[in-house]
Scaffold this motif. Structure first.
Motif, mmCIF file in Angstrom:
data_model
loop_
_atom_site.group_PDB
_atom_site.id
_atom_site.type_symbol
_atom_site.label_atom_id
_atom_site.label_comp_id
_atom_site.label_asym_id
_atom_site.label_seq_id
_atom_site.Cartn_x
_atom_site.Cartn_y
_atom_site.Cartn_z
ATOM 1 N N THR A 1 34.668 37.944 31.672
ATOM 2 C CA THR A 1 34.865 39.497 31.763
ATOM 3 C C THR A 1 35.272 39.609 33.182
ATOM 4 O O THR A 1 34.745 38.947 34.189
ATOM 5 C CB THR A 1 33.247 39.959 31.667
ATOM 6 O OG1 THR A 1 33.039 40.020 30.462
ATOM 7 C CG2 THR A 1 33.679 41.516 31.950
ATOM 8 N N THR B 1 35.523 42.537 35.880
ATOM 9 C CA THR B 1 35.139 43.926 36.268
ATOM 10 C C THR B 1 35.829 44.435 37.293
ATOM 11 O O THR B 1 35.668 43.795 38.632
ATOM 12 C CB THR B 1 33.587 43.874 36.225
ATOM 13 O OG1 THR B 1 32.980 43.570 34.948
ATOM 14 C CG2 THR B 1 33.081 45.350 36.771
ATOM 15 N N GLY C 1 38.760 43.500 24.776
ATOM 16 C CA GLY C 1 38.261 44.673 24.730
ATOM 17 C C GLY C 1 38.702 45.158 26.270
ATOM 18 O O GLY C 1 38.722 44.506 27.238
ATOM 19 N N LYS C 2 39.191 46.634 26.237
ATOM 20 C CA LYS C 2 39.294 47.150 27.492
ATOM 21 C C LYS C 2 38.550 48.433 27.602
ATOM 22 O O LYS C 2 38.248 49.284 26.560
ATOM 23 C CB LYS C 2 40.814 47.797 27.489
ATOM 24 C CG LYS C 2 41.867 46.735 27.204
ATOM 25 C CD LYS C 2 43.318 46.910 27.251
ATOM 26 C CE LYS C 2 44.419 46.078 26.934
ATOM 27 N NZ LYS C 2 45.798 46.759 26.634
ATOM 28 N N LYS C 3 37.952 48.593 28.637
ATOM 29 C CA LYS C 3 37.061 50.038 28.879
ATOM 30 C C LYS C 3 37.313 50.244 30.312
ATOM 31 O O LYS C 3 37.308 49.665 31.313
ATOM 32 C CB LYS C 3 35.510 49.618 28.893
ATOM 33 C CG LYS C 3 35.039 49.085 27.336
ATOM 34 C CD LYS C 3 33.794 48.876 27.422
ATOM 35 C CE LYS C 3 33.347 48.320 26.165
ATOM 36 N NZ LYS C 3 31.650 48.198 25.991
ATOM 37 N N ASN C 4 37.968 51.629 30.377
ATOM 38 C CA ASN C 4 38.401 52.139 31.580
ATOM 39 C C ASN C 4 37.385 53.383 31.861
ATOM 40 O O ASN C 4 37.473 54.573 30.981
ATOM 41 C CB ASN C 4 39.675 52.726 31.461
ATOM 42 C CG ASN C 4 40.104 53.315 32.860
ATOM 43 O OD1 ASN C 4 39.427 53.541 34.003
ATOM 44 N ND2 ASN C 4 41.496 53.860 33.134
ATOM 45 N N HIS C 5 36.492 53.607 32.558
ATOM 46 C CA HIS C 5 35.618 54.374 32.940
ATOM 47 C C HIS C 5 35.694 55.215 34.167
ATOM 48 O O HIS C 5 34.881 55.840 34.964
ATOM 49 C CB HIS C 5 34.233 53.916 32.984
ATOM 50 C CG HIS C 5 33.573 53.394 31.814
ATOM 51 N ND1 HIS C 5 33.496 53.941 30.707
ATOM 52 C CD2 HIS C 5 33.362 52.145 31.462
ATOM 53 C CE1 HIS C 5 33.097 52.754 29.485
ATOM 54 N NE2 HIS C 5 32.996 51.999 30.570
ATOM 55 N N ASN D 1 36.816 40.437 28.092
ATOM 56 C CA ASN D 1 36.805 41.828 28.369
ATOM 57 C C ASN D 1 37.339 42.269 29.797
ATOM 58 O O ASN D 1 37.148 41.432 30.738
ATOM 59 C CB ASN D 1 35.522 42.516 28.302
ATOM 60 C CG ASN D 1 35.017 42.302 26.744
ATOM 61 O OD1 ASN D 1 35.230 42.903 25.800
ATOM 62 N ND2 ASN D 1 33.908 41.383 26.646
ATOM 63 N N VAL E 1 36.859 45.718 32.361
ATOM 64 C CA VAL E 1 36.098 46.788 32.586
ATOM 65 C C VAL E 1 36.455 47.682 34.108
ATOM 66 O O VAL E 1 36.564 46.737 34.849
ATOM 67 C CB VAL E 1 34.589 46.558 32.523
ATOM 68 C CG1 VAL E 1 33.736 47.998 32.636
ATOM 69 C CG2 VAL E 1 34.290 45.991 31.050
ATOM 70 N N LYS F 1 35.700 50.722 36.416
ATOM 71 C CA LYS F 1 34.541 51.686 36.431
ATOM 72 C C LYS F 1 34.430 52.086 38.042
ATOM 73 O O LYS F 1 34.942 51.400 39.013
ATOM 74 C CB LYS F 1 33.165 51.268 35.883
ATOM 75 C CG LYS F 1 32.779 50.084 36.775
ATOM 76 C CD LYS F 1 31.192 49.721 36.191
ATOM 77 C CE LYS F 1 30.628 48.336 36.924
ATOM 78 N NZ LYS F 1 29.450 47.872 36.356
#
Length: 200
Positions: A139, A141, A160-164, A184, A186, A188
């Protein structure tokens, strides 16, 4: 008779080295704290301390400031970091944070590992930074202040891609490219401090 002028040639201006970037008052304060601690615990005598403080207020670049503490702390604990070495982690974890220079193109690798890049106090070398990642069973981050625009065109395979991050149209851009396999990414912003109901 109309004269035909040749088109103007735009000369490529090379980016300054991280060590050549101009220092700010906050950067000097970070170094001053380290020098004060070194005087207090005996790593510097009074003469050495005074010489370095004089050099501190004469310094104009990050490189000049970082030289004043190079022999006082290990690289990972320096108040200013101008090295642009890639971040690489294998079967473990790696974190880069604090006041460090992020070059225009920066590689990061996480193989069966976790890598955290905290850019909240970092200095971006340009308004558009490309983060080249290789993530395999790991991961990555990315922690950035609000207002930074995150783009994630990285190739994904079972990842997975997560953009917060709440972006701003005129903020700097961080583009994440590369390959993520069974891992992943991430992005944030840091958590806002909780407001105490007992505080007036």
């Amino acid at each position: 008779m109309e004269s035909h002028r040749p088109p103007a040639i735009r000369r490529h201006v090379p980016e300054p080295r991280p060590a050549d970037l101009r220092a700010g008052d906050a950067d000097r304060e970070r170094v001053a704290v380290v020098l004060g601690d070194a005087l207090a615990d005996g790593r510097l005598d009074h003469g050495e301390y005074e010489q370095r403080v004089e050099a501190l207020y004469r310094a104009r670049t990050l490189g000049e400031l970082s030289a004043l503490t190079a022999d006082l702390l290990p690289p990972e604990a320096q108040p200013l970091r101008t090295d642009v070495r890639p971040v690489t982690a294998f079967f473990g974890s790696e974190k880069r944070s604090g006041r460090w220079v992020v070059p225009t193109r920066f590689p990061a690798t996480a193989i069966c590992a976790n890598v955290t890049l905290d850019l909240c106090e970092a200095l971006l070398q340009s308004s558009r930074v490309t983060l080249q990642v290789t993530v395999l069973f790991g991961t990555l981050t990315l922690i950035v202040p609000e207002g930074v625009r995150i783009e994630m065109p990285a190739s994904m395979y079972m990842g997975g891609k997560k953009n917060h991050v709440r972006a701003s149209p005129d903020g700097p851009v961080i583009e994440i490219t590369g390959i993520v396999t069974c891992g992943n990414i991430v992005a944030k912003s840091p958590k806002r401090p909780r407001r105490s109901w007992f505080r007036r």
